[in-house]
Design a protein around this motif. Sequence first.
Motif, PDB file in Angstrom:
ATOM      1  N   GLY A  13       0.784  -1.226   0.000  1.00 42.67           N
ATOM      2  CA  GLY A  13       0.000   0.000   0.000  1.00 42.67           C
ATOM      3  C   GLY A  13       0.819   1.280   0.000  1.00 42.67           C
ATOM      4  N   ARG A  14       2.130   1.160   0.079  1.00 46.86           N
ATOM      5  CA  ARG A  14       2.999   2.332   0.085  1.00 46.86           C
ATOM      6  C   ARG A  14       3.505   2.618  -1.314  1.00 46.86           C
ATOM      7  NH1 ARG A  14       7.280   0.879   4.477  1.00 46.86           N
ATOM      8  NH2 ARG A  14       8.229   2.760   3.652  1.00 46.86           N
ATOM      9  N   PRO A  15       3.853   3.885  -1.586  1.00 45.44           N
ATOM     10  CA  PRO A  15       4.300   4.239  -2.925  1.00 45.44           C
ATOM     11  C   PRO A  15       5.716   3.737  -3.218  1.00 45.44           C
ATOM     12  CG  PRO A  15       4.413   6.159  -1.497  1.00 45.44           C
ATOM     13  CD  PRO A  15       3.755   5.059  -0.703  1.00 45.44           C
TER      14      PRO A  15
ATOM     15  N   VAL B 263       8.130  -5.560   0.367  1.00 44.86           N
ATOM     16  CA  VAL B 263       7.051  -6.386  -0.198  1.00 44.86           C
ATOM     17  C   VAL B 263       7.341  -7.872  -0.135  1.00 44.86           C
ATOM     18  CG1 VAL B 263       6.212  -4.534  -1.671  1.00 44.86           C
ATOM     19  CG2 VAL B 263       7.827  -6.188  -2.595  1.00 44.86           C
ATOM     20  N   SER B 264       8.598  -8.270  -0.049  1.00 46.44           N
ATOM     21  CA  SER B 264       8.888  -9.711   0.009  1.00 46.44           C
ATOM     22  C   SER B 264       8.554 -10.295   1.379  1.00 46.44           C
ATOM     23  CB  SER B 264      10.354  -9.977  -0.338  1.00 46.44           C
ATOM     24  OG  SER B 264      11.204  -9.418   0.634  1.00 46.44           O
ATOM     25  N   HIS B 265       8.322  -9.446   2.356  1.00 44.95           N
ATOM     26  CA  HIS B 265       7.961  -9.911   3.701  1.00 44.95           C
ATOM     27  C   HIS B 265       6.493  -9.669   4.012  1.00 44.95           C
ATOM     28  CE1 HIS B 265      12.371  -9.424   4.013  1.00 44.95           C
ATOM     29  NE2 HIS B 265      12.251 -10.547   4.672  1.00 44.95           N
ATOM     30  N   SER B 266       5.739  -9.154   3.050  1.00 43.05           N
ATOM     31  CA  SER B 266       4.325  -8.874   3.337  1.00 43.05           C
ATOM     32  C   SER B 266       3.413  -9.904   2.710  1.00 43.05           C
ATOM     33  CB  SER B 266       3.944  -7.485   2.859  1.00 43.05           C
ATOM     34  OG  SER B 266       4.212  -7.314   1.480  1.00 43.05           O
TER      35      SER B 266
ATOM     36  N   SER C 284      19.118   1.407  -4.403  1.00 44.73           N
ATOM     37  CA  SER C 284      18.745   1.535  -2.992  1.00 44.73           C
ATOM     38  C   SER C 284      17.229   1.658  -2.856  1.00 44.73           C
ATOM     39  CB  SER C 284      19.458   2.716  -2.328  1.00 44.73           C
ATOM     40  OG  SER C 284      19.070   3.936  -2.921  1.00 44.73           O
ATOM     41  N   LYS C 285      16.581   2.368  -3.777  1.00 47.69           N
ATOM     42  CA  LYS C 285      15.115   2.468  -3.745  1.00 47.69           C
ATOM     43  C   LYS C 285      14.479   1.120  -4.073  1.00 47.69           C
ATOM     44  CE  LYS C 285      14.756   7.332  -4.938  1.00 47.69           C
ATOM     45  NZ  LYS C 285      14.209   8.297  -5.908  1.00 47.69           N
ATOM     46  N   PHE C 286      15.035   0.418  -5.046  1.00 49.47           N
ATOM     47  CA  PHE C 286      14.500  -0.889  -5.415  1.00 49.47           C
ATOM     48  C   PHE C 286      14.683  -1.889  -4.279  1.00 49.47           C
ATOM     49  CE2 PHE C 286      14.859  -5.158  -7.088  1.00 49.47           C
ATOM     50  CZ  PHE C 286      13.659  -5.282  -7.761  1.00 49.47           C
ATOM     51  N   THR C 287      15.853  -1.896  -3.648  1.00 45.00           N
ATOM     52  CA  THR C 287      16.126  -2.823  -2.548  1.00 45.00           C
ATOM     53  C   THR C 287      15.183  -2.561  -1.381  1.00 45.00           C
ATOM     54  OG1 THR C 287      18.429  -3.045  -3.200  1.00 45.00           O
ATOM     55  CG2 THR C 287      17.891  -3.624  -0.924  1.00 45.00           C
ATOM     56  N   GLU C 288      14.917  -1.297  -1.101  1.00 44.06           N
ATOM     57  CA  GLU C 288      13.993  -0.945  -0.027  1.00 44.06           C
ATOM     58  C   GLU C 288      12.602  -1.483  -0.355  1.00 44.06           C
ATOM     59  OE1 GLU C 288      10.941   1.203   2.043  1.00 44.06           O
ATOM     60  OE2 GLU C 288      11.414   1.660  -0.037  1.00 44.06           O
TER      61      GLU C 288
END
Length: 55
Positions: free
Chosen positions: A15-17, A52-55, A43-47
Motif C-alpha cells: 500500500g505504500r508508494p 514487499v517480500s515480507h508482506s 537503494s530504492k528498489f532494494t527498499e
Amino acid sequence: MVIVLWDGEATARDGRPYRNTYTWYFRMKDDQVIEAIAFLDMSKFTELWTRVSHS
C-alpha cells in the motif's frame, strides 16, 4: 542507440508508494533490439523489495 529516461511510480503490495527513475539503453540493428542495458536507483528498489517480500 535508443535512450529512454523515465520516472516510474506505483503503489506496492504493502500500500505504500514506490518511485524510481530509470534509464534504458537499447542498441538497435535492423529495427530490432540486440542489446539492452537498464540503470535505476538500486537503494530504492532494494527498499521496495525488502518491504514487499515480507508482506
